[in-house]
Design a protein around this motif. Sequence first.
Motif, PDB file in Angstrom:
ATOM      1  N   VAL A 178      -2.462 -66.902 -43.379  1.00  0.00           N
ATOM      2  CA  VAL A 178      -3.862 -66.670 -43.701  1.00  0.00           C
ATOM      3  C   VAL A 178      -4.182 -65.191 -43.515  1.00  0.00           C
ATOM      4  O   VAL A 178      -3.728 -64.560 -42.562  1.00  0.00           O
ATOM      5  CB  VAL A 178      -4.779 -67.531 -42.807  1.00  0.00           C
ATOM      6  CG1 VAL A 178      -6.242 -67.171 -43.011  1.00  0.00           C
ATOM      7  CG2 VAL A 178      -4.556 -69.019 -43.104  1.00  0.00           C
ATOM      8  N   ILE A 179      -4.949 -64.646 -44.444  1.00  0.00           N
ATOM      9  CA  ILE A 179      -5.378 -63.261 -44.361  1.00  0.00           C
ATOM     10  C   ILE A 179      -6.903 -63.199 -44.398  1.00  0.00           C
ATOM     11  O   ILE A 179      -7.564 -64.101 -44.905  1.00  0.00           O
ATOM     12  CB  ILE A 179      -4.806 -62.411 -45.513  1.00  0.00           C
ATOM     13  CG1 ILE A 179      -5.224 -62.978 -46.873  1.00  0.00           C
ATOM     14  CG2 ILE A 179      -3.286 -62.318 -45.406  1.00  0.00           C
ATOM     15  CD1 ILE A 179      -4.790 -62.126 -48.060  1.00  0.00           C
ATOM     16  N   ALA A 180      -7.462 -62.137 -43.825  1.00  0.00           N
ATOM     17  CA  ALA A 180      -8.876 -61.820 -43.989  1.00  0.00           C
ATOM     18  C   ALA A 180      -8.977 -60.703 -45.012  1.00  0.00           C
ATOM     19  O   ALA A 180      -8.173 -59.760 -44.993  1.00  0.00           O
ATOM     20  CB  ALA A 180      -9.488 -61.388 -42.663  1.00  0.00           C
ATOM     21  N   ILE A 181      -9.948 -60.797 -45.924  1.00  0.00           N
ATOM     22  CA  ILE A 181     -10.094 -59.785 -46.966  1.00  0.00           C
ATOM     23  C   ILE A 181     -11.504 -59.204 -46.922  1.00  0.00           C
ATOM     24  O   ILE A 181     -12.447 -59.840 -46.445  1.00  0.00           O
ATOM     25  CB  ILE A 181      -9.795 -60.356 -48.363  1.00  0.00           C
ATOM     26  CG1 ILE A 181     -10.826 -61.418 -48.761  1.00  0.00           C
ATOM     27  CG2 ILE A 181      -8.387 -60.942 -48.401  1.00  0.00           C
ATOM     28  CD1 ILE A 181     -10.668 -61.916 -50.196  1.00  0.00           C
ATOM     29  N   SER A 182     -11.644 -57.995 -47.459  1.00  0.00           N
ATOM     30  CA  SER A 182     -12.895 -57.245 -47.338  1.00  0.00           C
ATOM     31  C   SER A 182     -13.866 -57.547 -48.473  1.00  0.00           C
ATOM     32  O   SER A 182     -14.406 -56.632 -49.105  1.00  0.00           O
ATOM     33  CB  SER A 182     -12.598 -55.745 -47.304  1.00  0.00           C
ATOM     34  OG  SER A 182     -11.941 -55.344 -48.499  1.00  0.00           O
ATOM     35  N   GLY A 183     -14.090 -58.799 -48.758  1.00  0.00           N
ATOM     36  CA  GLY A 183     -15.049 -59.197 -49.771  1.00  0.00           C
ATOM     37  C   GLY A 183     -15.509 -60.619 -49.520  1.00  0.00           C
ATOM     38  O   GLY A 183     -14.772 -61.418 -48.935  1.00  0.00           O
ATOM     39  N   GLY A 184     -16.731 -60.917 -49.950  1.00  0.00           N
ATOM     40  CA  GLY A 184     -17.270 -62.250 -49.709  1.00  0.00           C
ATOM     41  C   GLY A 184     -18.276 -62.650 -50.767  1.00  0.00           C
ATOM     42  O   GLY A 184     -18.203 -62.218 -51.926  1.00  0.00           O
TER      43      GLY A 184
END
Length: 374
Positions: A282-288
Motif C-alpha cells: 500500500v502506498i500513500a499518494i499526494s492527491g485526493g
Amino acid sequence: MLKHIRTVAAVALLTVTTYAVGVELNGSHPDTYVVKKGDTLWDISARFLKKPWLWPEIWQANPQVKNPHLIYPGDVLSLAYLDRVTAQPGPRQEAPINAVPLADVEPFLKNLNVVDSFKELPYVVGLEDNRLRATTGQQAYVLGLQDAQSGQRYMVVRPTVQYGQPKPSSDLNLRGDTTAGMGNLWKEFIPTSDRDEFLGYELAKVNVGTLTQVGADATQASILRLEDSGREVRAGDRLVPVQANPYDLQFIPHAPATQPAPGHLRVLAVTDTFTSGGPRDVIAISGGARDGIDNGTVFSIWRSGSHVNDRVTGMPTSRKDDALKAGGNRVSLPDEYAAHAMVFRTFDKVSYALIMEGTKPAKVGYELKHPDAQ
C-alpha cells in the motif's frame, strides 16, 4: 507510518459496470480459466487483456450464471467473443472474489485516517501505575474530556506522520511535532516540485476504551478503561469518539477523470518500508477528492528521468551523474515505468492505493500518471 496489518477480510458483492471504449486482448490468453481461491479480478483480467484495469469493459452478463455480477472459485471463464467473457458456474462453496485482495487493504480502510488537524483532540497524559505503555484491562488518564459522560466509548489514535510537498512525509513525535531538519532526508532522491503544501496528518488506531470517570475540570484527568489488546497506548495518544465509518468494499477500476498535471501527484509513503514497495504493498499518494480522485482510480507509477553527464562529448566533470535537476550541460533521460496502482481509500488531499503489478519497485517520490501513459 502506514503499518501493514494482515487481517481476515470481509467480502462484499462486486457490482460490474460496462464502459463503451475499446480494449486490447492479450494474445497469450488461455481459452479457459478456472477461478481459484485467492484470485482477484485484476489478476484474472491480466490473462485476457493487455490492460487489466479495463476488465469492466468486457465482463458482460452471462445468462448461464444466476448472478453474473459475482465470480466464484470454481467458475470456468472462457473468451467466447471479442467483447465478452462468458462463465460456466462452478460450486458455490467459497466467497466471491473482489477486484483487490481485501485482506491487504482492510486495515487501511478501518484503522487509518488522514485529517487536517489533531492537536485540539483530548489526549492521554498518563497511564495506570505510571506505566510507559498500557493495554486491555488497564486505565489511561486523559485530559480534555470534562464535557463527556461516563460510558462513552472512544478510539485511541496516534498521529504518525505529516504529509506534504515537496518533502513527502515527516514522522511525528509524542507531542505531535515533526523533528527539525527531517526534510533534509528527502533532498537526495525526491525531484523538485512546484507544490509547497501541507497535505494532512495520518492518525492510526491504537486501542478502544470506555470512559469510566470524568474529570471535574480541565486540570483533572478522566479515566478511560482500555478494551483492545491490539496495540499499546502511550502518553500523547489522542482520542476520538467511536463512530461507524462506512467505507467501500467494492472497487471498479477506471482511469482518472482528468489527466494529472506533470509532477503534481507523487508517492508519499510505502507500507512497511522506508522508500520502496512492490505488488500488494500500500502506498500513500499526494492527491485526493479535491483532485477528482475516487476509489477505483488507477494510476501508473513512474521514476522521473534523471539527468546525467555526457561522458563521451561533454567536458570532464565531477558533477553527480544521476542528478534530480536539469542543467549544467547534463542530458535528460526519459521517465521509466515502474508499476500500476489502484486507489481504494480517498481523503481530501491524500489517498491510499494498492500496487497491483509492476516491473520494478515503486519508490517514494515517483510520479503518478494516467494508466495508459507511455
